[in-house]
Design a protein around this motif. Structure first.
Motif, short mmCIF file in Angstrom:
data_model
loop_
_atom_site.label_atom_id
_atom_site.label_comp_id
_atom_site.label_asym_id
_atom_site.label_seq_id
_atom_site.Cartn_x
_atom_site.Cartn_y
_atom_site.Cartn_z
N TYR A 35 35.70 27.14 49.24
CA TYR A 35 36.23 27.54 50.53
C TYR A 35 35.68 26.63 51.62
N GLN A 37 34.96 26.83 55.87
CA GLN A 37 34.91 27.74 57.01
C GLN A 37 34.69 26.95 58.29
N LEU A 43 37.96 31.20 57.27
CA LEU A 43 37.65 30.92 55.87
C LEU A 43 38.94 30.58 55.13
N ASP A 56 44.51 26.07 40.97
CA ASP A 56 45.22 25.86 42.23
C ASP A 56 44.34 25.07 43.17
N SER A 58 46.01 23.72 46.00
CA SER A 58 47.01 23.46 47.05
C SER A 58 46.42 23.54 48.45
N GLY A 59 45.25 24.13 48.58
CA GLY A 59 44.62 24.22 49.89
C GLY A 59 43.86 22.98 50.30
N PHE A 91 31.86 26.57 51.21
CA PHE A 91 31.27 27.58 50.34
C PHE A 91 31.84 27.47 48.94
N THR A 100 42.40 39.64 37.51
CA THR A 100 42.99 38.48 38.17
C THR A 100 41.90 37.82 39.02
N PRO A 101 42.03 36.52 39.26
CA PRO A 101 40.92 35.78 39.89
C PRO A 101 40.41 36.38 41.18
N PHE A 102 41.29 36.92 42.02
CA PHE A 102 40.83 37.32 43.34
C PHE A 102 40.48 38.79 43.44
N TYR B 32 45.62 45.06 47.58
CA TYR B 32 44.19 45.08 47.31
C TYR B 32 43.49 44.48 48.50
N PHE B 89 34.50 40.47 57.61
CA PHE B 89 35.86 39.99 57.34
C PHE B 89 36.60 40.99 56.46
N THR B 93 44.95 40.63 49.16
CA THR B 93 45.61 39.90 48.10
C THR B 93 46.52 40.89 47.36
N TYR B 95 47.15 42.51 43.75
CA TYR B 95 46.33 42.71 42.55
C TYR B 95 46.96 42.12 41.30
N ALA B 98 47.93 37.90 41.08
CA ALA B 98 46.88 36.88 41.24
C ALA B 98 47.18 35.96 42.40
N SER B 99 47.81 36.50 43.42
CA SER B 99 48.08 35.68 44.59
C SER B 99 46.79 35.42 45.34
N LYS B 100 46.83 34.42 46.17
CA LYS B 100 45.61 34.00 46.82
C LYS B 100 45.11 35.05 47.79
N ILE B 101 43.81 35.03 47.96
CA ILE B 101 43.19 35.94 48.90
C ILE B 101 43.30 35.34 50.30
N PHE B 103 41.82 35.71 54.16
CA PHE B 103 40.75 36.30 54.96
C PHE B 103 41.19 36.46 56.41
#
Lengths: 117, 113
Positions: A35, A37, A43, A56, A58-59, A91, A100-102, B32, B89, B93, B95, B98-101, B103
């Motif tokens: 990440y 910030q 963030l 991914d 893409s960011g 970070f 799932t990852p997040f 989520y 913060f 997202t 659940y 698995a889409s990006k989080i 903030f």
């Protein structure tokens, strides 16, 4: 206790120089996130890996940023060439990825504060 | 577009009082939500999460409330202590996909002695 470590904690460099930031995820975690910030953007997710494979990125600005995981204990984020607008705190976070990852708890490192002059 | 925002950038609370930090989200597909605490010079730290099939979840001194009708999330901290001073913060997202989080921009909580 287990924690994510990042080096260096602070980096000041001149525009055009290469910068490499390193992260050691928590042992056993198989998802790693990078990440950035800043005050203006907050963030932002740059990239993430699962089982060392990039899922991914893409960011990330592709022309100058690259992220790798040479092994399960090391993730790197490289900027070449660096620019003043890259100044930020970077970070690394890791997670166990049971789901799932997040949605697994992400454990953040202390960050690398980068200043590009 | 998708966004997660906070109503107030700063919040000042008397020590011992309860704190309420609010967050608005715009993506109806988000199911989520997570609250993070970031102390000065440190990375964000997970506080509590909630899925959209719940409207309330409690932790140790913290409670998260979710109102899906108005897309509003809040974090309540009971008996606020000096150690609660930080930037908080919210994040969202989806659940299953698995889409990006994403903030939010953060709320700074300061404690008055």
């Amino acid at each position: 206790d287990a924690r994510v470590t990042q080096t260096p904690r602070h980096k000041v460099t001149e525009m055009g120089q290469e910068v490499t930031m390193r992260c050691q995820p928590i042992l056993g975690h198989n998802t790693v996130f990078w990440y950035r910030q800043t005050m203006m953007q907050g963030l932002e997710l740059l990239a993430y890996f699962r089982n060392r494979a990039p899922l991914d990125d893409s960011g990330m600005p592709k022309d100058r940023f690259s992220a790798e995981m040479p092994d399960a204990t090391l993730a790197t984020l490289k900027i070449q060439p660096s620019e003043p607008r890259d100044s930020a705190v970077y970070f690394c976070a890791s997670g166990p990825t049971l789901g799932t990852p997040f949605t697994d708890t992400q454990y953040f490192g202390p960050g690398t504060r980068l200043t590009v002059l | 577009g998708e966004s997660v925002g906070l109503h107030l950038p700063t919040l000042s609370v008397q020590e011992g009082d309860n704190s309420i930090i609010n967050c608005a989200y715009s993506n109806s597909a988000s199911d989520y939500f997570i609250w993070y605490k970031q102390e000065s010079g440190k990375g964000p730290q997970f506080i509590i999460d909630i899925r959209s099939n719940m409207d309330k979840r409690q932790g140790q001194r913290v409670t998260v409330l979710l109102n899906k009708t108005v897309k509003h999330l809040s974090l309540q901290i009971a008996a606020t202590q000096p150690g609660d001073s930080a930037v908080y913060f919210c994040a969202e997202t989806h659940y299953s996909s698995a889409s990006k989080i994403i903030f939010g921009s953060g709320t700074r909580l300061s404690i008055r002695p």
